[in-house]
Design an enzyme around this catalytic site. Structure first.
Site, PDB file in Angstrom:
ATOM      1  N   ALA A  64       0.868  -1.176   0.000  1.00  0.00           N
ATOM      2  CA  ALA A  64       0.000   0.000   0.000  1.00  0.00           C
ATOM      3  C   ALA A  64       0.905   1.226   0.000  1.00  0.00           C
ATOM      4  O   ALA A  64       2.039   1.179   0.486  1.00  0.00           O
ATOM      5  CB  ALA A  64      -0.880  -0.017   1.238  1.00  0.00           C
ATOM      6  N   GLU A 110      -0.825  -9.110  -0.760  1.00  0.00           N
ATOM      7  CA  GLU A 110      -2.265  -9.324  -0.544  1.00  0.00           C
ATOM      8  C   GLU A 110      -3.038  -9.259  -1.862  1.00  0.00           C
ATOM      9  O   GLU A 110      -3.963 -10.044  -2.083  1.00  0.00           O
ATOM     10  CB  GLU A 110      -2.780  -8.277   0.450  1.00  0.00           C
ATOM     11  CG  GLU A 110      -2.188  -8.507   1.835  1.00  0.00           C
ATOM     12  CD  GLU A 110      -2.484  -7.366   2.799  1.00  0.00           C
ATOM     13  OE1 GLU A 110      -2.105  -6.218   2.503  1.00  0.00           O
ATOM     14  OE2 GLU A 110      -3.096  -7.617   3.841  1.00  0.00           O
TER      15      GLU A 110
END
Ligand code: CO8
Length: 256
Positions: A64, A110
């Site tokens: 992220a 992820e």
């Protein structure tokens, strides 16, 4: 028009390439919105049978975007349900493949695990290093990594933040196959094209059946599988697939 990804199609394969090279494909909210929208559009498109997500040679995605997250408060992330939008990718019904070279860290790992199949270049490095930033995985990493590689390794990766190379990831069951880096895209496209050449409804049912293994008891999952198996007999492609075998010819699936 997308700014953070390149969307392309190769025959029946929808290709999404993360394209923020200066930030090692770090995942901003804009990336999330663009990837999810592109995947959903491919999911709706009857001419597409499989979706492939990839990055660059150096990074699939290095997580992220830390610079975007840094100024956020608890209420900012709680009220906006930061990153919950990624869940929509797991609800895409057509088969999805992640082709990973280089770093797949934090949200990058992820994102790869949100896909149905994970192919890795021999340069791939996986990890959940969030702990080093004082946070924990937030796009399903603690759950999907644990289901993929088991508690001991998932705990170690989430608690130390260490990276695992492609070979270890394959041994641990995270990755279906490791290929030489210069072959990754071709091999991934070939795998996606193979899947896309199968009966689309049957491939979707196979995906649903495998995914059910993560959501139900064994008896429930087996019943679910059997009912879907029965349902394949309602498709023209089942008639064609079995006829082609008996007649010793290649099947011609119409995805009906
Ligand atoms: N976010 C933002 N920018 C990044 C990120 C990132 N995750 N990773 C790399 N970049 C940027 C760097 O800042 C640098 O930019 P600049 O040139 O402007 O300084 C550029 O990309 C190149 O990076 P490096 O110079 O660091 O390249 P190196 O080859 O030296 O190192 C590494 C590569 C090892 C991958 C290193 O960049 C790194 O450690 N990156 C961070 C990895 C990380 O910690 N990822 C986890 C992020 S947290 C996360 O994913 C949480 C998800 C859940 C959140 C849920 C919230 C509710």
């Amino acid at each position: 028009m997308t700014e953070t990804i390149i969307v392309d199609r190769k025959d029946r394969v929808g290709l999404i390439t993360l394209n923020r090279p200066k930030a090692l494909n770090a995942l901003t909210l804009q990336v999330m919105h663009e990837v999810v929208a592109a995947a959903q559009e491919f999911d709706r498109d009857p001419g597409i049978g499989a979706i492939l997500i990839t990055g660059s040679a150096k990074a699939f995605a290095a997580g992220a975007d830390i610079k975007e997250m840094q100024p956020q408060s608890y209420l900012d992330v709680y009220l906006s349900d930061w990153f919950a939008g990624w869940d929509a990718l797991a609800r895409v019904r057509k088969p999805t493949i992640a082709a990973v070279a280089g770093y797949a860290l934090g949200g990058g790992c992820e994102l790869a695990m949100l896909c149905d199949i994970l192919l890795a270049a021999d340069t791939a490095k996986f990890g959940q290093p969030e702990i080093k930033l004082g946070v924990i995985p937030g796009i399903g990493g603690s759950q999907r990594l644990t289901r993929a590689v088991g508690k001991a390794k998932a705990m170690e990766l989430c608690l130390t933040g260490r990276m695992m190379d492609a070979e270890e990831a394959e041994r641990a069951g995270l990755v279906s196959r490791v290929v030489p880096a210069d072959r990754l895209l071709d091999d991934a496209l070939e795998t996606a094209a193979t899947i896309a050449s199968m009966s689309l409804p049957t491939a979707m049912m196979a995906k649903e059946a495998v995914n059910r293994a993560f959501e139900s008891s064994l008896a429930e999952g087996i019943l679910f599988e059997r009912r879907l198996f029965h349902a394949t007999f309602a498709t023209a492609d089942q008639k064609e697939g079995m006829a082609a075998f008996v007649e010793k010819r290649a099947p011609h699936f119409t995805h009906r």
